[in-house]
Motif scaffolding. Structure first.
Motif, PDB file in Angstrom:
ATOM      1  N   GLY A  47     -17.514  88.387  67.089  1.00 16.47           N
ATOM      2  CA  GLY A  47     -17.487  87.042  67.645  1.00 16.47           C
ATOM      3  C   GLY A  47     -18.792  86.763  68.357  1.00 16.47           C
ATOM      4  O   GLY A  47     -19.538  87.693  68.657  1.00 16.47           O
ATOM      5  N   GLU A  48     -19.065  85.494  68.625  1.00 16.09           N
ATOM      6  CA  GLU A  48     -20.293  85.134  69.318  1.00 16.09           C
ATOM      7  C   GLU A  48     -20.204  85.512  70.792  1.00 16.09           C
ATOM      8  O   GLU A  48     -19.114  85.777  71.292  1.00 16.09           O
ATOM      9  CB  GLU A  48     -20.529  83.628  69.203  1.00 16.09           C
ATOM     10  CG  GLU A  48     -20.769  83.175  67.789  1.00 16.09           C
ATOM     11  CD  GLU A  48     -21.014  81.676  67.732  1.00 16.09           C
ATOM     12  OE1 GLU A  48     -22.115  81.272  68.087  1.00 16.09           O
ATOM     13  OE2 GLU A  48     -20.102  80.953  67.357  1.00 16.09           O
ATOM     14  N   HIS A 215     -21.604  91.898  67.314  1.00 19.34           N
ATOM     15  CA  HIS A 215     -21.817  90.537  66.836  1.00 19.34           C
ATOM     16  C   HIS A 215     -22.401  90.577  65.426  1.00 19.34           C
ATOM     17  O   HIS A 215     -22.580  89.561  64.795  1.00 19.34           O
ATOM     18  CB  HIS A 215     -22.729  89.762  67.789  1.00 19.34           C
ATOM     19  CG  HIS A 215     -24.105  90.345  67.893  1.00 19.34           C
ATOM     20  ND1 HIS A 215     -24.516  91.079  68.968  1.00 19.34           N
ATOM     21  CD2 HIS A 215     -25.133  90.318  67.044  1.00 19.34           C
ATOM     22  CE1 HIS A 215     -25.751  91.479  68.762  1.00 19.34           C
ATOM     23  NE2 HIS A 215     -26.155  91.043  67.605  1.00 19.34           N
ATOM     24  N   ASP A 216     -22.700  91.791  64.952  1.00 19.12           N
ATOM     25  CA  ASP A 216     -23.368  91.928  63.663  1.00 19.12           C
ATOM     26  C   ASP A 216     -22.347  92.304  62.587  1.00 19.12           C
ATOM     27  O   ASP A 216     -21.932  93.450  62.480  1.00 19.12           O
ATOM     28  CB  ASP A 216     -24.457  92.988  63.781  1.00 19.12           C
ATOM     29  CG  ASP A 216     -25.345  93.004  62.562  1.00 19.12           C
ATOM     30  OD1 ASP A 216     -24.949  92.435  61.521  1.00 19.12           O
ATOM     31  OD2 ASP A 216     -26.441  93.587  62.647  1.00 19.12           O
ATOM     32  N   VAL A 255     -19.916  80.992  59.954  1.00 16.43           N
ATOM     33  CA  VAL A 255     -21.139  80.842  60.752  1.00 16.43           C
ATOM     34  C   VAL A 255     -21.770  82.207  61.009  1.00 16.43           C
ATOM     35  O   VAL A 255     -22.974  82.406  60.831  1.00 16.43           O
ATOM     36  CB  VAL A 255     -20.829  80.140  62.092  1.00 16.43           C
ATOM     37  CG1 VAL A 255     -22.012  80.240  63.045  1.00 16.43           C
ATOM     38  CG2 VAL A 255     -20.458  78.685  61.855  1.00 16.43           C
ATOM     39  N   LEU A 256     -20.938  83.183  61.399  1.00 19.16           N
ATOM     40  CA  LEU A 256     -21.457  84.521  61.686  1.00 19.16           C
ATOM     41  C   LEU A 256     -22.107  85.129  60.447  1.00 19.16           C
ATOM     42  O   LEU A 256     -23.146  85.775  60.525  1.00 19.16           O
ATOM     43  CB  LEU A 256     -20.327  85.436  62.168  1.00 19.16           C
ATOM     44  CG  LEU A 256     -19.881  85.231  63.611  1.00 19.16           C
ATOM     45  CD1 LEU A 256     -18.603  86.004  63.877  1.00 19.16           C
ATOM     46  CD2 LEU A 256     -20.964  85.684  64.563  1.00 19.16           C
ATOM     47  N   SER A 258     -23.427  83.494  57.851  1.00 20.46           N
ATOM     48  CA  SER A 258     -24.653  82.817  57.431  1.00 20.46           C
ATOM     49  C   SER A 258     -25.807  83.119  58.371  1.00 20.46           C
ATOM     50  O   SER A 258     -26.967  82.922  58.025  1.00 20.46           O
ATOM     51  CB  SER A 258     -24.426  81.310  57.346  1.00 20.46           C
ATOM     52  OG  SER A 258     -24.191  80.803  58.632  1.00 20.46           O
ATOM     53  N   ALA A 259     -25.498  83.607  59.588  1.00 20.70           N
ATOM     54  CA  ALA A 259     -26.566  83.887  60.544  1.00 20.70           C
ATOM     55  C   ALA A 259     -27.254  85.217  60.291  1.00 20.70           C
ATOM     56  O   ALA A 259     -28.335  85.462  60.804  1.00 20.70           O
ATOM     57  CB  ALA A 259     -26.003  83.871  61.960  1.00 20.70           C
ATOM     58  N   ILE A 260     -26.661  86.089  59.491  1.00 19.40           N
ATOM     59  CA  ILE A 260     -27.265  87.396  59.246  1.00 19.40           C
ATOM     60  C   ILE A 260     -28.579  87.203  58.488  1.00 19.40           C
ATOM     61  O   ILE A 260     -28.596  86.567  57.440  1.00 19.40           O
ATOM     62  CB  ILE A 260     -26.329  88.283  58.409  1.00 19.40           C
ATOM     63  CG1 ILE A 260     -25.005  88.490  59.135  1.00 19.40           C
ATOM     64  CG2 ILE A 260     -26.978  89.624  58.090  1.00 19.40           C
ATOM     65  CD1 ILE A 260     -23.968  89.204  58.293  1.00 19.40           C
TER      66      ILE A 260
END
Lengths: 264, 329
Positions: A47-48, A215-216, A255-256, A258-260
């Motif tokens: 989670g963020e 978070h990864d 979202v998580l 796509s942020a990688i």
């Protein structure tokens, strides 16, 4: 009945506001979370920042009292136990922290750090110096550290080695549950793999039960059997590691993912 | 002519345990507006390289032993303290890894943000404040007029890094040095900060030197990449070439060790051993003790291999074993 169960776990923080503190605002840090973990399973919790991961982990570790709901380990509601019994149970829950530079006492040698951890379970070693030393050496070798370094201090080790010491310390009291809070985020990419391999090996050898917070998602996918995604205090998605990764259901997970950063 | 030409930079630290050659002969160019990456493990000398350029190395024990850094008609390495101050924070900006420790907790953001303007541009406080507010808005801080008077602890980690970026860019520097700017951040915030750096760079035409240990980040932001190992560059190429056909064994090992690219269930690939102790002289290829390709190869010459251009713009340390490409890897 699962090994560890979180039943409708809720933690609210109230904050007084306004001139005379007569208005209160409530933050629902953890909001009705139910999860179950089997013996020998690694559950990834992602989670963020600010989603409630850390509050949830503190509730599991019995460092915070829940507003409502309970933690059940091996069929036993921990909240029902008397306080001194809870203190004894503390050794069953161990943590590995993010920053191996901050989480080890700089004034204690590896021997004293690990001996302290081992003695919480094996009190008979208190007066058996040789036995204690042997136990510390064994623990060091288990996490891939040379036992010749037993008298050294944390600053004499690299970041990856320090994280190994922190892992050894968590294993010392022979815990039933290990909670790893971002254990590789502070490490170089090349060292991350070494620590992940070590945790995976230890799980296989010792049948450890672990909650792995990160978070990864790419790291969690490798190590975890199942992944739980958290957002605003709630679990929004739980599933097998690969299925969460390949067909994310919730917005947060997307979202998580796509942020990688990707290698193109 | 390039904006910045670094030639044979050597920064050594004279310690009780001997001379640590943290940076030992590094050369690179930065063209206007481009992003140059420096990747490597902790202790490879990435940060020391960049701090040397701004003379931020504590001397002693550190000492710049040789080399030049041509920036216009200046040589950054030989400037006197009052001269380098005209460059530092004015023509070359800096962002550090940890926004929690690089902002002064006792001072309001406004005070810290206008400081470079007051020092370098000699403008009045009101005018400086207006520009600071505009800069905060440009890095995406909502309600900047009010927020500018807050203290650092009132901002989240990602917001603080935005403030750092605003502070570094407020004097419109020609070069921005970003030292692991996203390492301390969550993936989603990292994404936002990377996008922000890229956007501001395009708007202002700033060149960026990007230091990181994360190859994936490099592949997203950089044009040129230098791979650093044990105080030297082992490979340099444009970002496409580096990822599509890496030549040096170290670059390939580094790419293989990214957890995200490996399949579940198998053991993660790791590079065996540790980087060499830089206080000892390195004879031959520094990567040899950790390199599978060195097995069965003849022992090396006493000197470390030099960079050789294998394709136009693609430079690699000329070590036959490290260059022996195994396609299966």
């Amino acid at each position: 009945m699962s090994y560890l169960e979180l039943q409708n776990l809720t933690k609210h923080f109230t904050k007084r506001d306004g001139w005379f503190g007569n208005t209160t605002t409530t933050v629902k840090a953890v909001d009705d979370v139910s999860l179950s973990i089997e013996k020998g399973e690694i559950l990834g919790l992602v989670g963020e920042s600010g989603c409630g991961k850390s509050t949830l982990s503190r509730l599991v570790m019995q460092l915070l009292t829940p507003t409502s709901g309970s933690v059940v380990l091996e069929g036993e509601r921990l909240a029902d136990l008397p306080p001194d019994e809870i203190r004894k149970r503390r050794r069953d829950f161990q943590m590995i922290f993010q920053d191996p530079y901050a989480s080890l006492n700089p004034r204690m040698t590896i021997f004293s750090t690990l001996a302290e951890a081992i003695l919480t379970r094996r009190t008979e070693l208190q007066s058996d110096r040789d036995g204690l030393e042997a136990a510390v050496s064994e623990l060091m070798e288990r996490v891939g550290l040379d036992s010749r370094y037993i008298r050294k201090y944390p600053h004499e080790f690299s970041g990856g080695q320090r994280q190994r010491i922190a892992i050894a310390r968590a294993l010392g009291p022979e815990p039933k549950l290990i909670l790893a809070d971002e254990p590789v985020s502070a490490l170089d990419v090349s060292i991350q793999s070494q620590i992940l391999n070590l945790l995976a090996d230890l799980r296989d050898e010792l049948n450890l039960t672990m909650i792995f917070i990160s978070h990864d998602l790419s790291v969690v996918r490798y190590i975890a059997d199942r992944i739980a995604v958290m957002d605003e205090g709630k679990i929004v998605e739980v599933g097998g590691a690969d299925s969460v990764f390949e067909s994310p259901q919730s917005e947060v997970t997307k979202v998580l993912l796509s942020a990688i950063p990707q290698i193109r | 002519m390039a904006l910045l030409e670094v030639n044979d930079l050597k920064t050594w630290f004279h310690t009780r345990d001997g001379v640590v050659k943290a940076v030992d002969g590094v050369s690179f160019n930065v063209e206007a507006g481009e992003t140059v990456g420096i990747v490597g493990e902790s202790g490879s000398g990435k940060s020391v390289t960049c701090y040397s350029l701004l003379q931020l190395i504590p001397q002693p024990p550190g000492k710049i032993e040789g080399g030049t850094a041509k920036f216009g008609d200046l040589d950054l390495l030989s400037l006197k303290e009052d001269e380098i101050r005209q460059v530092r924070g004015k023509r070359i900006g800096l962002i550090f890894q940890d926004p929690m420790t690089s902002l002064n907790p006792y001072l309001r953001i406004s005070t810290q943000l206008i400081e470079p303007l007051l020092i370098h541009e000699g403008i009045g406080k009101t005018e400086a404040l207006d520009r600071a507010v505009a800069e905060l808005e440009a890095v995406g801080i909502p309600d900047a007029k009010k927020r500018i008077h807050s203290y650092p602890h009132e901002f989240s980690g990602g917001m603080r890094q935005r403030v750092m970026i605003a502070m570094a860019l407020i004097t419109r520097p020609e070069i921005l040095i970003a030292d692991e700017p996203t390492t301390a951040l969550d993936v989603t915030i990292q994404r936002q900060v990377l996008d922000l750096i890229k956007a501001r760079q395009e708007e202002l035409g700033t060149a960026v030197i990007f230091i990181t240990h994360d190859l994936a980040v490099v592949s997203e932001v950089c044009d040129q990449v230098n791979v650093m190992y044990a105080g030297r560059f082992v490979e340099r190429a444009d970002v496409k070439t580096l990822f599509s056909c890496p030549r040096h064994a170290y670059t390939r090992a580094l790419q293989r060790s990214i957890p995200a690219l490996q399949s579940k269930g198998e053991k993660l690939y790791t590079i065996p051993g540790l980087p060499p102790n830089l206080a000892h002289d390195i004879g031959g290829c520094a990567f040899a003790p950790r390199c599978p390709e060195h097995e069965g190869m003849p022992a090396h010459a006493v000197s470390r291999p030099a960079l050789k251009e294998v394709d136009p713009g693609h430079w690699v340390q000329d070590c036959p074993a490290c260059l022996a490409v195994k396609l299966s890897a």
